[in-house]
Design an enzyme around this catalytic site. Sequence first.
Site, PDB file in Angstrom:
ATOM      1  CG  PHE A   1       0.137  -0.242  12.388  1.00  0.00           C
ATOM      2  CD1 PHE A   1       0.909  -1.337  12.746  1.00  0.00           C
ATOM      3  CD2 PHE A   1       0.580   1.025  12.740  1.00  0.00           C
ATOM      4  CE1 PHE A   1       2.089  -1.178  13.464  1.00  0.00           C
ATOM      5  CE2 PHE A   1       1.760   1.198  13.447  1.00  0.00           C
ATOM      6  CZ  PHE A   1       2.515   0.098  13.817  1.00  0.00           C
TER       7      PHE A   1
ATOM      8  CE  LYS B   1      -8.384  -7.827   4.388  1.00  0.00           C
ATOM      9  NZ  LYS B   1      -8.008  -6.956   5.488  1.00  0.00           N
TER      10      LYS B   1
ATOM     11  CB  CYS C   1       0.961  -8.086   5.709  1.00  0.00           C
ATOM     12  SG  CYS C   1       0.939  -6.595   4.719  1.00  0.00           S
TER      13      CYS C   1
ATOM     14  NE  ARG D   1      -0.328  -8.732  -2.966  1.00  0.00           N
ATOM     15  CZ  ARG D   1       0.143  -7.552  -2.581  1.00  0.00           C
ATOM     16  NH1 ARG D   1       1.426  -7.317  -2.622  1.00  0.00           N
ATOM     17  NH2 ARG D   1      -0.683  -6.610  -2.159  1.00  0.00           N
TER      18      ARG D   1
ATOM     19  CG  ASN E   1       1.781  -7.210  10.455  1.00  0.00           C
ATOM     20  OD1 ASN E   1       0.800  -6.656  10.943  1.00  0.00           O
ATOM     21  ND2 ASN E   1       2.216  -6.943   9.241  1.00  0.00           N
TER      22      ASN E   1
END
Length: 506
Positions: free
Chosen positions: A155, A343, A283, A350, A231
């Site tokens: 995670f 971020k 992700c 990506r 997610n």
Amino acid sequence: MKDQIQIYIVGSGYVGLVAAACFAEIGHRVVCVDNDEAKVQMLREGGVPIHEEYLPELLNRHRANRVEFTSDLKSAARAAQAIFIAVGTPQSETGSADLSYVDAVASEIARSIGDYKVIVEKSTVPVYTNEWIRKVVERNGVPQDLFDVASNPEFLREGTAVVDFLHPDRIVLGAQTERAAAVLRAIYEPLTSGAYYRVDHAVPGPRTSDDPPPVLLTTTKAAEIIKHASNAFLATKISFINVVANICEEVGADVQDVARGMGLDSRIGPKFLRAGIGYGGSCFPKDVAAFRHVAEQMNVDFGLLEEVEKINAEQKRRFFQKVRSALWTFRGKKIAALGLAFKGGTDDIRESPALEIVEMMLREGALVRAYDPAAAARASEMIPAGPQMRYMDDPYEAARDADAVVILNDWQEFAELDLPRLKKTMHFPIIVDGRNLYAPQVPLELGFTYISIGRPAAHGLTVSVERAGSDLRRPAMQARAFVPPRIAPLVGCETQTGTLARSEGA
Ligand code: UDX
């Protein structure tokens, strides 16, 4: 710390490399294999291909004794007790996860099995992958008693991956047999017993020896679903708050007050309620699509996830429209774009919403001067530097003569800009902040026009957002009319407008 286990990790991407460094850190011997010879060579020579806090230190600490890098899968796997598969599971054209790398690796592992091994999925994979791996290994002639397939989802977040690994909220172990569970338990014992947190050089984080991470032992299928569902749920939370932000904008409320008010409910929790320009990264977009695809395959209607994706796409478009309406048109305008990675805290571009917005501005003729503390090199492979696009070495250079500064990701550096200095270098003092890094009154008092997400625009400036089926476009400099509350405020319910620039770390 107790028993040292021989671990073998296939794939040295984000998950594989971080897992290798962290397993070594908690006392195990690790061989990390990758079929990219150049990457293996780089890692052997002390290079680190990704920007990740603590990773260079841990690799340096353990490279000589506990971590090795190789491209030779078969011979290294022979000595391993546990083989972790951490290869990519990219999105295929249908939205499902492309499992061809997992398939290829499983066949190759099968050829090196001479004694008992646990094969562990670490990549994010759809439910049933475990059974497929088992079938592939069996088809390659390995008897059932020589192996088990387990699932141990990861995670970790980019930028805080090492801390997330060593100080996890939970450790999920999906195993079908007691012997597989025993190997996995032994691997994580230094964390679950709390022993690691007593070590002098331990990487600091929220866990302590008195509060070690819990282990959840499940079936392999449940473990696979836990990863996808987690997610998808987090992405849903983000899309939800982004729509709430859009409502706040329309009525003149502050989404950060709303998020704080919601997050104080322990059933909701404060995290992942930061409104912004939409989620990105390697992700969330891929896993939401893959989980939706799993539901489809099982004939389960999960239309909610389609909405989540739709809202996410719309959020980028809406932000772009906000920048446009602050400038009227883009052609020939100088824009300082702060942020390129998906971020802050990472160099990963990506599925970066930041990069997508830069591309939109370029398409409309803007002159973009971009700055990101870590992602410029990678971004320049996607958008090469040229007369319209330049990569700068600091935010103030990027802002020189700019018609607007556009904040696109949440590096701490962007939340701590020297605003008076920034203002002096700019042509017009306009900041369009896609990550709500400032309390609006701060730039406002310095004379900036400050536009953010889900908060009343500062400077009497209203932002027009195109609505489907409507031609209503409010000019940017028009003052927003007072919108009377439709519902009477609750008596005795105090609200407080916070001045926090950031509600939560990345
Ligand atoms: C995510 C999961 O958090 C992690 O558990 C999983 O293992 C991999 O995927 P990561 O992709 O590194 O990690 O990034 P994360 O910090 O979760 O952010 C994902 C995206 O959501 C970013 O674009 C981020 O800016 C955005 N985000 C996050 C928001 O817009 N608002 C929030 O409140 C939180």
